[in-house]
Design a protein around this motif. Sequence first.
Motif, PDB file in Angstrom:
ATOM      1  N   LYS A   1      11.366   5.561   3.449  1.00  0.00           N
ATOM      2  CA  LYS A   1      11.837   6.776   3.999  1.00  0.00           C
ATOM      3  C   LYS A   1      12.460   7.859   3.167  1.00  0.00           C
ATOM      4  N   SER A   2      13.587   7.064   2.267  1.00  0.00           N
ATOM      5  CA  SER A   2      14.173   7.936   1.275  1.00  0.00           C
ATOM      6  C   SER A   2      13.297   8.330   0.242  1.00  0.00           C
ATOM      7  N   ARG A   3      12.332   7.421  -0.172  1.00  0.00           N
ATOM      8  CA  ARG A   3      11.604   7.813  -1.136  1.00  0.00           C
ATOM      9  C   ARG A   3      10.681   8.998  -0.801  1.00  0.00           C
ATOM     10  N   LEU A   4      10.569   8.941   0.553  1.00  0.00           N
ATOM     11  CA  LEU A   4       9.548  10.107   0.883  1.00  0.00           C
ATOM     12  C   LEU A   4      10.260  11.545   1.098  1.00  0.00           C
ATOM     13  N   VAL A   5      11.516  11.222   1.449  1.00  0.00           N
ATOM     14  CA  VAL A   5      12.274  12.520   1.295  1.00  0.00           C
ATOM     15  C   VAL A   5      12.430  13.065  -0.045  1.00  0.00           C
ATOM     16  N   ARG A   6      12.840  12.136  -0.920  1.00  0.00           N
ATOM     17  CA  ARG A   6      12.858  12.578  -2.316  1.00  0.00           C
ATOM     18  C   ARG A   6      11.707  13.291  -2.934  1.00  0.00           C
TER      19      ARG A   6
ATOM     20  N   SER B   1       4.396  14.494 -11.528  1.00  0.00           N
ATOM     21  CA  SER B   1       4.443  14.659 -12.997  1.00  0.00           C
ATOM     22  C   SER B   1       3.305  15.379 -13.713  1.00  0.00           C
ATOM     23  N   THR B   2       2.043  15.370 -13.130  1.00  0.00           N
ATOM     24  CA  THR B   2       0.858  16.145 -13.870  1.00  0.00           C
ATOM     25  C   THR B   2       1.121  17.479 -13.306  1.00  0.00           C
ATOM     26  N   ARG B   3       1.381  17.735 -12.326  1.00  0.00           N
ATOM     27  CA  ARG B   3       1.530  19.189 -11.788  1.00  0.00           C
ATOM     28  C   ARG B   3       2.543  19.951 -12.515  1.00  0.00           C
TER      29      ARG B   3
ATOM     30  N   TYR C   1       3.824   5.804  -5.761  1.00  0.00           N
ATOM     31  CA  TYR C   1       3.779   5.853  -7.222  1.00  0.00           C
ATOM     32  C   TYR C   1       2.568   6.873  -7.735  1.00  0.00           C
ATOM     33  N   GLU C   2       1.472   6.799  -6.619  1.00  0.00           N
ATOM     34  CA  GLU C   2       0.403   7.777  -6.963  1.00  0.00           C
ATOM     35  C   GLU C   2       0.780   9.367  -6.793  1.00  0.00           C
TER      36      GLU C   2
ATOM     37  N   GLY D   1       0.657  -1.258  -0.106  1.00  0.00           N
ATOM     38  CA  GLY D   1       0.007  -0.262  -0.109  1.00  0.00           C
ATOM     39  C   GLY D   1       1.063   1.267  -0.051  1.00  0.00           C
ATOM     40  N   CYS D   2       1.882   1.129   0.739  1.00  0.00           N
ATOM     41  CA  CYS D   2       2.931   2.305   0.848  1.00  0.00           C
ATOM     42  C   CYS D   2       3.465   2.571  -0.878  1.00  0.00           C
ATOM     43  N   GLU D   3       4.025   1.623  -1.277  1.00  0.00           N
ATOM     44  CA  GLU D   3       4.576   1.712  -2.464  1.00  0.00           C
ATOM     45  C   GLU D   3       3.356   2.136  -3.398  1.00  0.00           C
ATOM     46  N   ASN D   4       2.455   1.734  -3.487  1.00  0.00           N
ATOM     47  CA  ASN D   4       1.292   2.305  -4.237  1.00  0.00           C
ATOM     48  C   ASN D   4       1.025   3.789  -4.306  1.00  0.00           C
TER      49      ASN D   4
END
Length: 224
Positions: free
Chosen positions: A89-94, A30-32, A23-24, A17-20
């Motif tokens: 966590k690294s993905r969140l910071v990015r 990207s849209t913004r 991605y969302e 669920g976190c990974e999905n």
Amino acid sequence: MALIDVDSDPWQSELRGCENLSYEITEFLSTRSREPNRTTDNYARLSTNIRVRLKQFSVQIQQLENGPLPRLITGEERERRMREVETLKSRLVRLQNQFEDRVNHPRIPEYAEQSSSIQRPFGEASGAIEIKGQMKTLEEEQDKGLEALSKIVSRQKQIAETIGGEVETQNEILDDLAVRIDSTDTNLVTETRHVAIIDRKDATCGYWVIIILLLIAIIVVWVI
């Protein structure tokens, strides 16, 4: 390898669920990024959706990190799950950095900003205020994330120091055991030598007894 059924493990479901969700968030960013004007309602709406999902993403990561683990789980699986959480966590910071880089536009001179705010409609001015509020909120959340990461590093350091102390204690015990074994070997050799000497003395005494008896027998025969 874990001793539990991975497919039925709630932790694995939360991980997916976190990974999905990440991605969302990436899709929203990207849209913004394709919006030509940051003052549009669509841009503000996308920013709000991203901010909400970033907060949700952070909460879900904390639940993964602090949630209870099954009893039947190996140390290897535990380490794997910790690495998965660190990756998230690294993905969140990015993602937060991507969001802030998009929001932190080049600053307009104060006099130009004041004059343009007079001519802008009220909706556009309120949108800018909302964006500034979002930026402040994201900065606070990023500070909290960095603080949590610092606590993780500190905890890992404490674990490493504890393991190092335990290894040193075990080495001291092994050294003491080796000294005692050497001492026991020395005592054993000494006692073996003593037994050999006693055996030789016992054999010599037997010979002397036989000799004395033979002398007595010879004297008796001679007298008779």
